[in-house]
Design an enzyme around this catalytic site. Sequence first.
Site, PDB file in Angstrom:
ATOM      1  NE  ARG A  37      -4.267  -1.805   1.838  1.00 43.66           N
ATOM      2  CZ  ARG A  37      -5.319  -2.432   2.574  1.00 43.66           C
ATOM      3  NH1 ARG A  37      -4.975  -1.982   3.466  1.00 43.66           N
ATOM      4  NH2 ARG A  37      -6.299  -3.315   2.190  1.00 43.66           N
ATOM      5  CE  LYS A 201     -20.052 -15.444   7.700  1.00 44.55           C
ATOM      6  NZ  LYS A 201     -20.630 -14.322   8.876  1.00 44.55           N
ATOM      7  N   GLY A 354      -8.117  -7.582  -1.064  1.00 42.20           N
ATOM      8  CA  GLY A 354      -8.284  -8.509  -0.087  1.00 42.20           C
ATOM      9  C   GLY A 354      -7.829  -9.559   0.106  1.00 42.20           C
ATOM     10  N   GLY A 377     -13.370  -4.669   0.247  1.00 41.09           N
ATOM     11  CA  GLY A 377     -14.456  -3.889  -0.303  1.00 41.09           C
ATOM     12  C   GLY A 377     -14.552  -2.945  -1.108  1.00 41.09           C
TER      13      GLY A 377
END
Length: 397
Positions: A37, A201, A354, A377
């Site tokens: 990053r 999920k 992620g 996200g």
Amino acid sequence: MLNKKTIDDIAVQGKRVLVRCDFNVPIVDGVITDVTRLEGAVPTINMLVKRGAKVILCSHMGKPKGEPKPELSLAPVAAKLSEMLDRDIQFAADNEVIGTHAKAAVAAMKEGAIVLLENTRYRAEETKNSESFSKELASLADIFVNDAFGTAHRAHCSNVGVTDFVDICVVGYLVQREIAFLGSTIAAPQRPFVAILGGAKVSDKIKVINHLLEKVDTLIIGGGMAYTFLKALGHNVGMSILEEDKIAYALQMMEKAKRKKVKLLLPIDHVVAQEFRNDTPVKVVVRGAIEEGWESLDIGPATRKLYEEAISEAKTIVWNGPMGVFEMENFAQGTQSIAKAIAHTDATSIIGGGDSAAAVNQMGYGDKMSHISTGGGASLEYLEGKELPGIAAADDK
């Protein structure tokens, strides 16, 4: 594709430029363990310095929940970034973020100087997007640059609120690149267009699945989310992760795939375990044969082959989410096979941040991908077709 002003569209010499970066990096015993990053922020910082701006950097780190926590200070970031840029960076060590020290540091800046503010989430107002803290941040700047794609899906003071009080608000090179890759890929993909979704999920990716079924030729599903789909088809999933309340949705999505003539691929075999740990009894079973007391922690060899074949035919690939518990060696082969298969295509490949980004980099395939998103996200919400507040707040061209 969004058409936002960038740092190339404005004059910055002698101006105080507040740059929102994503310096939310992993730190162990005071040492930054992954500088990806920081590397992402370098082109924008270098260009602003070269053009004679007074560069004020800000970022959050972790979740201090509105109070100073020494282990979440950006001091190590200042030191590492200074080393990477080979120039001095003054760290404004203010627990109030915009306190006496920060104001004095900015007031004394010369052209080409860099100041890094303390963790913006030391202030509880940050995540509430409060007007008071937004105004404090804006008081330091003539120009605002958002170069933090990883937080673009959040409306916080340091990426959205501040734009109400600064006249010139643009995006940096990192955000510009993210918009270009994600936007153009989804809007006009070369076909076949293959999307690969994994992770635990279905609920995390409900809207993404729905949106991608409007766009892709093939949708590959792996990871824990696959077992809600398999249960919906009437298969035994044993102790595998399952969202009972999403079974009806899974059925709807499979029906939609048929209507849209999208090939939807689900695991045909599984690597199952008796316990959720690496050193536990493991075996491979075919679809529907997962016994009670066993749970699937990775896709099996036949599934890997099936998915690799679909990937080999693709011209555009979007991947978000691992195929199994890749952090454990015995359950990493599925994720490794996907990474390797993508690396060996000539397709445009976008890795959606992620865990997928972490897996690709750990396995040494990072340089083989067209684009690795810096925001898990944010990239998911972009793939859902959502407007990202942090980008929407920048000035249009």
